[in-house]
Scaffold this active site. Structure first.
Site, PDB file in Angstrom:
ATOM      1  N   ARG A 280      11.671 -13.403  12.190  1.00 19.73           N
ATOM      2  CA  ARG A 280      10.586 -13.149  11.228  1.00 19.73           C
ATOM      3  C   ARG A 280       9.271 -12.933  11.972  1.00 19.73           C
ATOM      4  O   ARG A 280       8.461 -12.090  11.623  1.00 19.73           O
ATOM      5  CB  ARG A 280      10.475 -14.312  10.219  1.00 19.73           C
TER       6      ARG A 280
ATOM      7  N   TYR B 133      -1.348   6.010  -6.255  1.00 16.14           N
ATOM      8  CA  TYR B 133       0.001   5.587  -6.642  1.00 16.14           C
ATOM      9  C   TYR B 133      -0.101   4.440  -7.653  1.00 16.14           C
ATOM     10  O   TYR B 133      -0.872   3.497  -7.453  1.00 16.14           O
ATOM     11  CB  TYR B 133       0.783   5.159  -5.395  1.00 16.14           C
TER      12      TYR B 133
ATOM     13  N   ASP C  70      -4.385   5.231   2.639  1.00 10.30           N
ATOM     14  CA  ASP C  70      -2.943   5.352   2.455  1.00 10.30           C
ATOM     15  C   ASP C  70      -2.565   6.751   2.940  1.00 10.30           C
ATOM     16  O   ASP C  70      -2.887   7.752   2.296  1.00 10.30           O
ATOM     17  CB  ASP C  70      -2.595   5.143   0.981  1.00 10.30           C
TER      18      ASP C  70
ATOM     19  N   LYS D  75       8.941   7.116   2.769  1.00 11.56           N
ATOM     20  CA  LYS D  75       8.789   8.538   2.462  1.00 11.56           C
ATOM     21  C   LYS D  75       9.038   9.390   3.710  1.00 11.56           C
ATOM     22  O   LYS D  75      10.133   9.373   4.223  1.00 11.56           O
ATOM     23  CB  LYS D  75       7.404   8.764   1.857  1.00 11.56           C
TER      24      LYS D  75
END
Ligand code: P1T
Length: 380
Positions: free
Chosen positions: A51, A103, A175, A200
């Site tokens: 992690r 978005y 973004d 994406k």
């Protein structure tokens, strides 16, 4: 010759992706180990627990940071997890400015989750310098911008927004999902943070969720490393591998996405059923000049509005055969969707609400004649 002088495609294939030192393996090994043996307590060899850090994830972080020209990179389990790590740095009473075209999930995170916890927000048109100036306050801590925006493909000037935001001490987050680091580097344009939905174009094949944050400032990087480890929204080593694999072909894919999208936008622009085409590559797009200055090409996303409004839009998105009706974007296959009822449903009745007649295309890398013929039959 050093990494810093390499061109984009060379960096995409080699930075973070050197042959494995132990075996010579030419691709980065998928390190599934969750923990790493320590020679003595607290004396680890760079990795202690996955992690906190993992060799496959570290390779991905070096690779994407290299493409963004950033000193530090952090990989997350999704674009929203990456965004959450940034918005989570705020405190009650802090104020965020976000674009009024963004978005839907970004709005849902900022207004729906953090708005409930005392974070204030304003949504403004970031292409309008006066509107931005009016929204900024002494307590504004972050300005969130997309350029090009999802789904209206508006283009804002990163340098101008950064100058205005920095004057009140706010951090500028861009973004960069639609543009990708191949077409635009927000940090070089004056932003403080570049964030990605790696789901994406970076992944590019509709088979992996991921998010990424790239920054230069050491102190911000330290806080993000703390959040990444403490909250633990990290991607799996297998997902990191898929992203590394996708990134190697980002440049060639983007060239084809851009060329196909340009041809689609020009075709739609001349079509009698179409009222308006939104594509920054068209010379009459209001953001064309800014896009030409801050991007290397205009991207693979095209939106448009039909003369027949919502009913015509629903009929069209149900009629294409090569363009598949689905949410998401940025992969090899072409997608079509109606944002108002799909990706942007969560912004209905908000300042970000989308025209139900709007159709959004993620133009893939198929043969262009097939894409144009498919749209032609769907619009006739
Ligand atoms: O889906 P995820 O990887 O969590 O990324 C969220 C996200 C962040 N930023 C932008 C600009 C995005 O477009 C997205 C996700 N967008 C879609 C799923 C979509 O179809 O628009």
């Amino acid at each position: 010759m050093s990494e810093s002088t390499w061109g984009f495609e060379t960096r995409a294939i080699h930075v973070g992706q050197e042959p494995d030192e132990a075996t010579g393996a030419i691709t980065v090994p998928i390190h599934l180990a969750t923990t790493f043996v320590q020679p003595a307590p607290g004396q680890h060899r760079g990795y202690e627990y996955s992690r906190t850090s993992n060799p496959t994830r570290a390779a991905l972080e070096r690779a994407v940071a290299g493409l963004e020209g950033a000193a530090h990179g952090f990989a997350f389990a999704s674009g929203m997890a990456a965004e959450d790590a940034l918005v989570g740095l705020l405190h009650p009473g802090d104020h965020v400015v976000l674009g009024s075209d963004a978005y839907g999930g970004t709005f849902r995170l900022i207004a729906g989750i953090y708005g409930e916890r005392g974070i204030e927000w304003s949504a403004v048109d970031l292409t309008d310098a006066g509107a931005l100036a009016g929204a900024l306050r002494p307590e504004t801590r972050q300005v969130w911008m997309e350029t090009p925006t999802n789904p209206m493909l508006a283009v804002a000037d990163v340098g101008a927004v950064a100058d205005a935001a920095h004057a009140v001490g706010a951090t500028v987050v861009v973004d960069n999902t639609f543009a990708t680091p191949y077409l635009q580097n927000p940090l070089a344009l004056g932003a403080d943070v570049a964030v990605h939905s790696s789901t994406k174009y970076l992944g590019g094949h509709s088979d992996v969720l991921g998010g990424f944050v790239a920054v230069n400032e050491d102190e911000l990087a330290e806080r993000l490393a703390f959040v990444q480890n403490a909250a633990g929204a990290v991607p799996s080593p297998f997902d990191c591998y898929l992203l590394l694999r996708g990134i190697k072909t980002l440049g060639v894919r983007m060239d084809r996405h851009c060329n196909n999208a340009r041809a689609v936008a020009e075709f739609l622009d001349g079509h009698p059923a179409v009222d308006r085409v939104l594509y920054p590559g068209l010379p009459d797009h209001p953001g064309h000049g800014v896009a030409a200055r801050q991007m290397r090409d205009f991207g693979g996303m095209v939106s448009f509005i039909l003369r027949g409004g919502e009913a015509a839009a629903v009929a069209a998105v149900c009629s294409t055969k090569v363009f598949l009706l689905a949410e998401s974007l940025g992969a090899v296959e072409s997608l079509i969707e109606q944002p108002a009822t799909m990706t942007h449903l969560s912004v209905a009745d908000s300042p970000l609400a989308v025209d139900p007649g709007l159709i959004r295309l993620s133009v893939g890398i198929e043969t262009i004649d097939d894409l144009l013929a498919d749209l032609d039959q769907a619009l006739s």
